[in-house]
Design an enzyme around this catalytic site. Sequence first.
Site, PDB file in Angstrom:
ATOM      1  CG  HIS A  22      -2.442   0.454   0.777  1.00 26.30           C
ATOM      2  ND1 HIS A  22      -3.582  -0.340   0.934  1.00 26.30           N
ATOM      3  CD2 HIS A  22      -2.704   2.177   1.280  1.00 26.30           C
ATOM      4  CE1 HIS A  22      -4.210   0.692   1.020  1.00 26.30           C
ATOM      5  NE2 HIS A  22      -3.665   1.891   0.989  1.00 26.30           N
TER       6      HIS A  22
ATOM      7  NE  ARG B 296      -1.591   6.217   1.721  1.00 25.63           N
ATOM      8  CZ  ARG B 296      -1.193   7.948   1.094  1.00 25.63           C
ATOM      9  NH1 ARG B 296      -0.163   8.682   1.268  1.00 25.63           N
ATOM     10  NH2 ARG B 296      -2.707   8.767   1.599  1.00 25.63           N
TER      11      ARG B 296
HETATM   12  C1  FNR Z   1      -3.305   5.289  -2.100  1.00 29.74           C
HETATM   13  N1  FNR Z   1      -3.559   3.674  -2.623  1.00 29.74           N
HETATM   14  C2  FNR Z   1      -4.164   3.203  -1.904  1.00 29.74           C
HETATM   15  N2  FNR Z   1      -4.399   2.027  -2.472  1.00 29.74           N
HETATM   16  C3  FNR Z   1      -5.797   1.386  -2.852  1.00 29.74           C
HETATM   17  O1  FNR Z   1      -6.563  -0.018  -3.029  1.00 29.74           O
HETATM   18  N3  FNR Z   1      -7.154   2.529  -2.223  1.00 29.74           N
HETATM   19  C4  FNR Z   1      -7.056   3.250  -2.000  1.00 29.74           C
HETATM   20  O2  FNR Z   1      -8.089   4.299  -1.971  1.00 29.74           O
HETATM   21  C5  FNR Z   1      -5.542   4.067  -1.782  1.00 29.74           C
HETATM   22  N4  FNR Z   1      -5.279   5.142  -1.670  1.00 29.74           N
HETATM   23  C6  FNR Z   1      -4.080   5.273  -1.807  1.00 29.74           C
HETATM   24  C7  FNR Z   1      -3.815   7.517  -2.040  1.00 29.74           C
HETATM   25  C8  FNR Z   1      -2.911   7.236  -1.613  1.00 29.74           C
HETATM   26  C9  FNR Z   1      -2.456   9.017  -1.798  1.00 29.74           C
HETATM   27  C10 FNR Z   1      -1.455   6.445  -2.412  1.00 29.74           C
HETATM   28  C11 FNR Z   1       0.024   7.395  -2.152  1.00 29.74           C
HETATM   29  C12 FNR Z   1      -2.249   5.714  -2.165  1.00 29.74           C
HETATM   30  C13 FNR Z   1      -1.949   2.510  -2.511  1.00 29.74           C
HETATM   31  C14 FNR Z   1      -2.266   2.663  -4.071  1.00 29.74           C
HETATM   32  O3  FNR Z   1      -3.111   1.688  -4.394  1.00 29.74           O
HETATM   33  C15 FNR Z   1      -0.136   1.781  -4.219  1.00 29.74           C
HETATM   34  O4  FNR Z   1      -0.691   0.696  -3.328  1.00 29.74           O
HETATM   35  C16 FNR Z   1       0.350   2.697  -3.704  1.00 29.74           C
HETATM   36  O5  FNR Z   1       0.395   3.941  -4.393  1.00 29.74           O
HETATM   37  C17 FNR Z   1       1.969   2.365  -4.395  1.00 29.74           C
HETATM   38  O6  FNR Z   1       2.448   2.642  -4.272  1.00 29.74           O
HETATM   39  P1  FNR Z   1       3.722   3.622  -5.111  1.00 29.74           P
HETATM   40  O7  FNR Z   1       3.277   3.896  -6.398  1.00 29.74           O
HETATM   41  O8  FNR Z   1       2.592   4.818  -4.908  1.00 29.74           O
HETATM   42  O9  FNR Z   1       5.191   3.917  -4.775  1.00 29.74           O
END
Ligand code: FNR
Length: 374
Positions: free
Chosen positions: A276, A279
Amino acid sequence: MTDLDDHYPALSDLYDRARRRVPRFVWEYLDSATGGESAKHANTAALDAICLTPRILSPVEPDLTTTLMGRKWSLPVGIAPVGMSGLIWPGAEVELARAAARAGIPYCLSTVAAATPEEVGSATADHGWFQLYPPRDPGIRRDMLSRARNSGFKTLILTADVGTPSRRERQRRARLTNPMRLTPHIVAQAALCPAWSFATLRSGTPRLRTLEPYAHGGAGGTTGHIGYQLRVSPDRAYLEALRAEWDGPLVVKGVLHPDDAASLDGIADAVWVSNHGGRQFDAAPAAARALPAIRAALPDMPLIADGGVRSGTDVLRLIALGADMVMLGRAFHHGYAALGPAGIDHAIHILRTGMLADMGQLAIVTPPEVRARL
Ligand code: FNR
């Protein structure tokens, strides 16, 4: 693309420009992870550590076409779901969907997007995936599924790694609320970014629009608050209910343990290996670390992976470890915030041309052949 290639040759150039153009609280939302952010840094460090060995005297014509879950894509790359994309720059969801359709790659719309499936569906032109944060109430779940289906989303992504809220300290310090409250703190930061502020004023305060019909008493509180009111930590029975209700491809996102991956055999159509973006859990391994054991546990399962990808080389690195499709979250938002729709196209162009150059070095025709160069 020659001009953009000269000014913004790497995704890091789009990152730098995006950072200058959005208010600090927006940047903190997009860029931050949880805790000390070691999981986020582990994502890039794990990728950097992977060497792929070039071959000589074997010229090739690389072909990036990728088949995933029975469907052809022009690249093994897609746009990961990001909540509140429209906060980062207004219109993000529709523009990301359009750019994905132009490029022939998937775009995944989040449950907690600032635009609804109804608004984004036609822009996806059949390239859309819908990501579900599992609602506790089965009635709400069925309603969301039918809204996604009726809007043209055929692939469903169940995100399974958000059972408990993470602390996301940087986001808290930035005092971002949903809907955005115009405190002096927020207004002062927005005033320093007039292009973002005008665009946001024109399009209206970004909100969790997909969830609004279910947020009794209005969509107040923080992003996490509304989301967690509605969602549940899914178990096996939940997954089975979802499987029964969704007749298209079903993917489970947020898998890092090989036993969890193995338990999805026969029920999910693909497994999405992800922490994620760092996060959720600061001690989580990078997808790059988790992939080899998951690939070993599930030799034939389509695997999607993400986390810290900053170049076509990184895409190939994850494919070398067992991924079939590689997704990026933050980077495409950097492209859009930096340069508008052309910035998303440019980010895809950087990834595509980077992969093609590397495949020439590696003397491979298709991306999966990279597994022989580890
Ligand atoms: C996310 N990600 C995410 N994943 C998901 O399943 N639902 C979501 O609503 C969100 N929201 C979200 C917000 C923000 C600001 C970020 C940065 C990420 C995770 C996203 O789908 C993904 O797994 C990561 O962003 C991958 O890493 P990189 O490419 O940002 O380094």
